[in-house]
Design a protein around this motif. Structure first.
Motif, PDB file in Angstrom:
ATOM      1  N   VAL A 283       0.882  -1.164   0.000  1.00 31.55           N
ATOM      2  CA  VAL A 283       0.000   0.000   0.000  1.00 31.55           C
ATOM      3  C   VAL A 283       0.918   1.211   0.000  1.00 31.55           C
ATOM      4  O   VAL A 283       1.792   1.330   0.859  1.00 31.55           O
ATOM      5  CB  VAL A 283      -0.931   0.031   1.224  1.00 31.55           C
ATOM      6  CG1 VAL A 283      -1.661   1.379   1.309  1.00 31.55           C
ATOM      7  CG2 VAL A 283      -1.948  -1.098   1.159  1.00 31.55           C
ATOM      8  N   GLU A 296      -3.034  -0.876  -9.077  1.00 29.02           N
ATOM      9  CA  GLU A 296      -4.146  -0.816  -8.137  1.00 29.02           C
ATOM     10  C   GLU A 296      -5.025  -2.063  -8.252  1.00 29.02           C
ATOM     11  O   GLU A 296      -5.455  -2.447  -9.336  1.00 29.02           O
ATOM     12  CB  GLU A 296      -4.987   0.435  -8.403  1.00 29.02           C
ATOM     13  CG  GLU A 296      -6.227   0.569  -7.542  1.00 29.02           C
ATOM     14  CD  GLU A 296      -5.901   0.780  -6.076  1.00 29.02           C
ATOM     15  OE1 GLU A 296      -6.592   0.158  -5.237  1.00 29.02           O
ATOM     16  OE2 GLU A 296      -4.967   1.557  -5.764  1.00 29.02           O
ATOM     17  N   GLY A 297      -5.251  -2.703  -7.098  1.00 30.70           N
ATOM     18  CA  GLY A 297      -6.123  -3.862  -7.063  1.00 30.70           C
ATOM     19  C   GLY A 297      -5.501  -5.147  -7.548  1.00 30.70           C
ATOM     20  O   GLY A 297      -6.168  -6.190  -7.559  1.00 30.70           O
ATOM     21  N   SER A 301      -2.282  -1.237  -3.440  1.00 29.89           N
ATOM     22  CA  SER A 301      -3.244  -0.147  -3.493  1.00 29.89           C
ATOM     23  C   SER A 301      -2.521   1.173  -3.302  1.00 29.89           C
ATOM     24  O   SER A 301      -1.463   1.232  -2.671  1.00 29.89           O
ATOM     25  CB  SER A 301      -4.310  -0.321  -2.402  1.00 29.89           C
ATOM     26  OG  SER A 301      -5.354   0.609  -2.557  1.00 29.89           O
ATOM     27  N   ALA A 314      -7.156   1.835   2.883  1.00 32.22           N
ATOM     28  CA  ALA A 314      -6.474   0.908   1.981  1.00 32.22           C
ATOM     29  C   ALA A 314      -5.776  -0.202   2.755  1.00 32.22           C
ATOM     30  O   ALA A 314      -5.839  -1.383   2.372  1.00 32.22           O
ATOM     31  CB  ALA A 314      -5.475   1.668   1.121  1.00 32.22           C
ATOM     32  N   HIS A 328      -2.040 -10.798  -3.841  1.00 28.14           N
ATOM     33  CA  HIS A 328      -1.447  -9.619  -4.461  1.00 28.14           C
ATOM     34  C   HIS A 328       0.081  -9.642  -4.341  1.00 28.14           C
ATOM     35  O   HIS A 328       0.780  -9.086  -5.195  1.00 28.14           O
ATOM     36  CB  HIS A 328      -2.028  -8.353  -3.840  1.00 28.14           C
ATOM     37  CG  HIS A 328      -3.426  -8.075  -4.297  1.00 28.14           C
ATOM     38  ND1 HIS A 328      -4.102  -6.904  -4.003  1.00 28.14           N
ATOM     39  CD2 HIS A 328      -4.296  -8.818  -5.029  1.00 28.14           C
ATOM     40  CE1 HIS A 328      -5.319  -6.948  -4.529  1.00 28.14           C
ATOM     41  NE2 HIS A 328      -5.450  -8.099  -5.157  1.00 28.14           N
TER      42      HIS A 328
END
Length: 357
Positions: A283, A296-297, A301, A314, A328
């Motif tokens: 993040v 992003e995603g 983030s 976030a 992720h």
């Protein structure tokens, strides 16, 4: 490797140097870290680069200041050497050597700054033969032609977990998952935004522990002490832990499930790449080049720089869903390997050297 003062085995013969990479700042910085990582890769690729100046490890190939007197003679097979500056304090000596002393040099500057340059800096940049921007955003502040080459990360030094030492269990800290924030502890780096996010979130997510690693310089001691007082008042001293400066940060990246880079402003910012290369989701704020390295995603983030509320939200989405963070992290590793390998950066810079010289 260390080198004894009477046997300087990593000193390079100036006749075998095509590129001089000066480093005129003693204290470790992001620019210095870039040189430390990049030069060995450049040498491995056959680029005859040598460093000059203090504040660098003794095992880096280097020349001495006395070798500057030999710069009037170009290396074999070339008309010029390249002087690769990364700061104002390195551009100016290059200009003096080339324009006043008439040494056969071509001047290259790498710009990471994401702000309007001063008149003085613009003057120096205007005297360069070539300019590299480390991101599209930093390039947008330049008023001269330039090449965008993003920094890369050493994928051998920063790699996914390999064993039990790369787990939270190895740290002796409580919980199942670690979230971390690394770098100098100061307002610019947004350490306070991270701490306050942790104070709000950790009581709701008991499986997580937060770690902060980085130097607190004397001028920022009051800032650091204030954060520690806030943590103590919240009763979270055992779950928001200041590690200080650690000898080797690499295992800590591997122990994390989530890395947070909350800077208010940044030049480029390597730590998210180091985390992603370690298979850790991130993040980040949108400072520096963070927005250009994070998807992003998918790999993490992004929150607006300085927006503590958005940053907390976030982070909270990952603390509430650790499996999302793990997924992720795997995507982040693939992303960095494909787009941000240090070798890719070194080869791109090498092409600029060839074109410039």
């Amino acid at each position: 490797m260390t080198v004894s003062p009477d046997k300087d085995t990593t000193r390079v013969d100036i006749a075998d140097v095509d590129v001089v990479a000066p480093n005129f700042k003693r204290r470790l910085s992001g620019v210095t870290s870039t040189i430390i990582q990049l030069v060995p890769m450049q040498r491995a690729l056959g680029q005859r680069v040598a460093t000059l100046g203090p504040g660098l490890p003794t095992d880096l190939p280097h020349i001495r200041f006395s070798d500057l007197f030999s710069l009037w003679r170009p290396p074999a097979g070339r008309s010029n050497r390249v002087w690769h500056a990364r700061r104002n304090t390195e551009m100016l000596p290059g200009i003096i050597l080339r324009d006043l002393l008439r040494m056969p040099l071509k001047l290259l500057f790498t710009s990471a700054a994401q702000r309007r340059h001063s008149r003085y800096t613009k003057f120096l940049i205007g005297r360069m033969d070539a300019v590299i921007a480390t991101s599209a955003r930093s390039g947008s502040f330049l008023e001269v032609p330039h090449t965008v080459i993003q920094h890369g990360v050493d994928l051998e030094r920063f790699h996914p977990p390999t064993g039990s030492d790369d787990t939270i269990a190895a740290t002796g800290l409580p919980g199942k998952y670690l979230v971390g924030c690394f770098g100098r502890v100061r307002h610019q780096k947004g350490t306070d935004l991270f701490v306050r996010a942790m104070i709000e979130l950790l009581p709701r997510f008991p499986d997580w522990t937060a770690v902060i690693s980085g130097r607190i310089t004397p001028e920022h001691k009051a800032f650091g002490d204030g954060l520690k007082a806030e943590i103590a008042a919240a009763g979270l001293t055992d779950r928001i832990v200041f590690l200080g400066e650690v000898d080797d940060i690499k295992p800590w990246y591997r122990r994390l499930t989530l890395y947070v880079a909350p800077s208010r402003n940044e030049g480029f910012g390597l730590t998210p790449l180091e985390a992603m290369a370690s298979q850790t989701a991130v993040v980040t704020s949108d400072a520096g080049a963070y927005g250009e390295m994070t998807i992003e995603g998918q790999t993490g983030s992004i929150a607006p720089a300085g927006d503590g509320t958005a940053l907390t939200a976030a982070i909270g989405r990952y603390l509430g869903d650790p499996e999302r963070a793990l997924t992720h992290g795997e995507a982040a590793l693939r992303h960095v390997r494909q787009n941000f390998a240090l070798e890719k950066e070194a080869r791109a810079i090498g092409r600029v050297y060839e074109k410039t010289a």
